[in-house]
Motif scaffolding. Structure first.
Motif, mmCIF file in Angstrom:
data_model
loop_
_atom_site.group_PDB
_atom_site.id
_atom_site.type_symbol
_atom_site.label_atom_id
_atom_site.label_comp_id
_atom_site.label_asym_id
_atom_site.label_seq_id
_atom_site.Cartn_x
_atom_site.Cartn_y
_atom_site.Cartn_z
ATOM 1 N N GLN A 1 0.853 -1.193 0.000
ATOM 2 C CA GLN A 1 0.000 0.000 0.000
ATOM 3 C C GLN A 1 0.893 1.249 0.000
ATOM 4 O OE1 GLN A 1 -2.551 0.888 3.413
ATOM 5 N NE2 GLN A 1 -4.102 1.693 2.021
ATOM 6 N N LEU B 1 1.880 -5.615 3.479
ATOM 7 C CA LEU B 1 0.817 -6.186 4.301
ATOM 8 C C LEU B 1 0.671 -7.660 3.956
ATOM 9 C CD1 LEU B 1 -1.467 -3.093 3.867
ATOM 10 C CD2 LEU B 1 -0.541 -3.876 6.058
ATOM 11 N N VAL C 1 -6.577 7.475 5.460
ATOM 12 C CA VAL C 1 -7.193 8.642 4.821
ATOM 13 C C VAL C 1 -8.048 8.143 3.650
ATOM 14 C CG1 VAL C 1 -6.712 10.721 3.472
ATOM 15 C CG2 VAL C 1 -5.390 10.228 5.540
ATOM 16 N N GLN D 1 -9.943 9.449 10.886
ATOM 17 C CA GLN D 1 -11.303 9.420 10.335
ATOM 18 C C GLN D 1 -12.297 10.092 11.262
ATOM 19 O OE1 GLN D 1 -11.653 5.243 9.644
ATOM 20 N NE2 GLN D 1 -10.289 5.310 7.869
ATOM 21 N N SER E 1 6.117 -7.200 15.211
ATOM 22 C CA SER E 1 5.342 -7.283 16.447
ATOM 23 C C SER E 1 6.267 -7.053 17.637
ATOM 24 C CB SER E 1 4.708 -8.678 16.526
ATOM 25 O OG SER E 1 4.330 -8.960 17.847
#
Ligand code: C2E
Ligand code: CA
Ligand code: CA
Length: 424
Positions: free
Chosen positions: A187, A203, A380, A349, A261
């Motif tokens: 992304q 991802l 966004v 948001q 992580s």
């Protein structure tokens, strides 16, 4: 369809194929009041929804999701219900790591709805609307337009990942990591000023032999519970380094972000392992941003700090992910060597309509600037969210408004289109 065809209290499917504006969204309406359920369903069908189901309370809804299995992408949930109420239902959704959209409605005063929305946010659930009863068609349309999977121009992932309907087992995951079933989606992250592509986040997805592409909610927590998170992270970094080397262009300053992580931060030789992986692909540590998510506290704070410091000294860039949602983020920010802060999408948001989310966002931006960090606004989705984070002074943006996660093969043509500026 007649109203009497709805068996009282049972989960009921209304699939209707109608016009071109049909939304394929799977919608679940939960309310103990049958009349409200039917009304809402009819309204949804009237505006082109094709997969709407109903449940009379939280127990029924969970049975539908767990046993049938049928995973809704949008849930409308009443707060006041006998049996399991809306708040208990939110808790159950959080435990199942529900990743779809939620809309809460109720006959209670608005502050109660707002508090429930905050609680859902604290559970990391995504609420796209709160509605007072009676619900109008205009309000429903607004909810639909915000639903994550609605109106996507072209789904960039070949098949959008959704939570596994049947849980993945640790053995399947172990076997999958060993047999290259983990795939990466990318992304883009773009600079607010100049709109240059600054990098991309990797991802992870699990390519299941029969169930298609599964999203991280169905295997990252599992990997964390079954000591598979090190193998997963190493696999993702290895693939990221290979992709980056195949795209390498000395003219561009482009970094790949990889999620790490907190539970990875236990082996003191992790910095050496990571360095070996990236150098083997011909890359430098400084080509990578490691995004640390505080979904758990590091098992040993001193060891965690030691590892992060040495990763930084080797040249890896460090980003604090999901800022504001995890454990002790202030402490981490002040004590650990981060270069970047990712402002969580719930504040980004929320800020457009909610004064409190706006205050949190503003003060996070101020804090980030004062600490000289690269500030990335996540999630966004709309021009007004872009305008807001630009106005607040964020450096980079990541979100559906720029691009959805996409396979490696699609990234190059996306960059060309973006640079010709016909993507937004
Ligand atoms: P994250 O690190 O916060 O990643 C961003 C998530 O938000 C991604 O979901 C992305 O698809 C989604 N997203 C991006 N822009 C928007 C937007 O505008 N609107 C909305 N609604 N969502 C947006 P995804 O891919 O499902 O990943 C979920 C989480 O799983 C990630 O959250 C990350 O914490 C974790 N994850 C993903 N890959 C890995 C991995 O390789 N290792 C580890 N440890 N965790 C991973
Ligand atoms: Ca991340
Ligand atoms: Ca994040």
């Amino acid at each position: 369809m007649t109203l009497s065809a709805t068996p009282e209290g049972s989960a009921f499917d209304s699939s209707r194929n109608n016009d071109a504006a049909a939304t394929p969204l799977r919608i679940l309406v939960i309310d103990d009041d049958r009349f409200t359920r039917v009304l809402l369903r009819e309204m949804f069908l009237g505006v082109g929804a094709t997969h709407v189901r109903e449940a009379g309370d939280g127990h029924q809804a969970l049975r539908l999701m767990d046993n049938e299995p049928w995973m809704p992408e949008l849930i409308l949930c009443d707060l006041q219900m006998p049996g399991m109420d809306g708040i208990e239902f939110l808790r159950e959704l959080a435990a199942r790591r529900f990743t779809g959209d939620l809309c809460l409605f109720s006959g209670t005063p608005r502050p109660v709805l707002e508090a429930a929305q905050r609680l859902a946010g604290a559970h990391l659930l995504r609420v796209i609307g709160i509605l007072e009863k009676p619900v109008s068609e205009a309000a429903l349309m607004q909810v639909l337009s915000k639903a994550r999977h609605a109106g996507a121009e072209e789904p960039t992932e070949p098949s959008a990942p959704h939570p596994a309907s049947k849980e993945l087992t640790a053995d399947e995951l172990r076997e999958g990591i060993a047999n290259d079933r983990i795939e990466l989606m990318f992304q883009p992250k773009v600079a607010v000023r100049g709109r240059r592509m600054a990098g991309a986040e990797c991802l992870a997805r699990f390519r299941h032999p029969t169930r298609g592409l599964l999203g991280p909610a169905s295997f990252v927590p599992l990997a964390e519970q079954h000591h598979l998170i090190d193998a997963l992270t190493v696999d993702v970094l290895r693939q990221a380094a290979q992709h980056l080397s195949s795209w390498y262009d000395s003219e561009r300053d482009f970094k790949l972000s990889v999620n790490v992580s907190m539970l990875n931060l236990h082996a003191l030789d992790l910095p050496e392992t990571f360095e070996r992986i990236v150098r083997k692909a011909g890359m430098q540590p400084s080509d990578f941003m490691l995004e640390i998510t505080e979904s758990a506290l590091p098992s040993d704070y001193v060891v965690g700090l030691d590892i992060l410091l040495r990763l930084r000294l080797k040249g890896f860039q460090l980003s604090l992910d999901d800022f504001g949602t995890g454990f002790s983020t202030m402490r981490s920010l002040s004590q650990m060597p981060f270069c970047e802060l990712k402002l969580d999408q719930q504040f980004v948001q929320g800020a457009v309509n909610d004064a409190k989310a706006m205050t949190i966002l503003e003060s996070s931006v101020q804090l980030g600037h004062a600490l000289n960090l690269n500030l990335v606004a996540e999630g966004v989705e709309t021009p007004s969210e872009w305008a807001l984070v630009e106005h607040l002074g964020c450096d980079e943006v990541q979100g559906y408004h720029v691009a959805r996660p996409m396979p490696a093969a699609a990234l190059r043509s996306w960059v060309h289109r973006w640079e010709r500026s016909d993507v937004l």
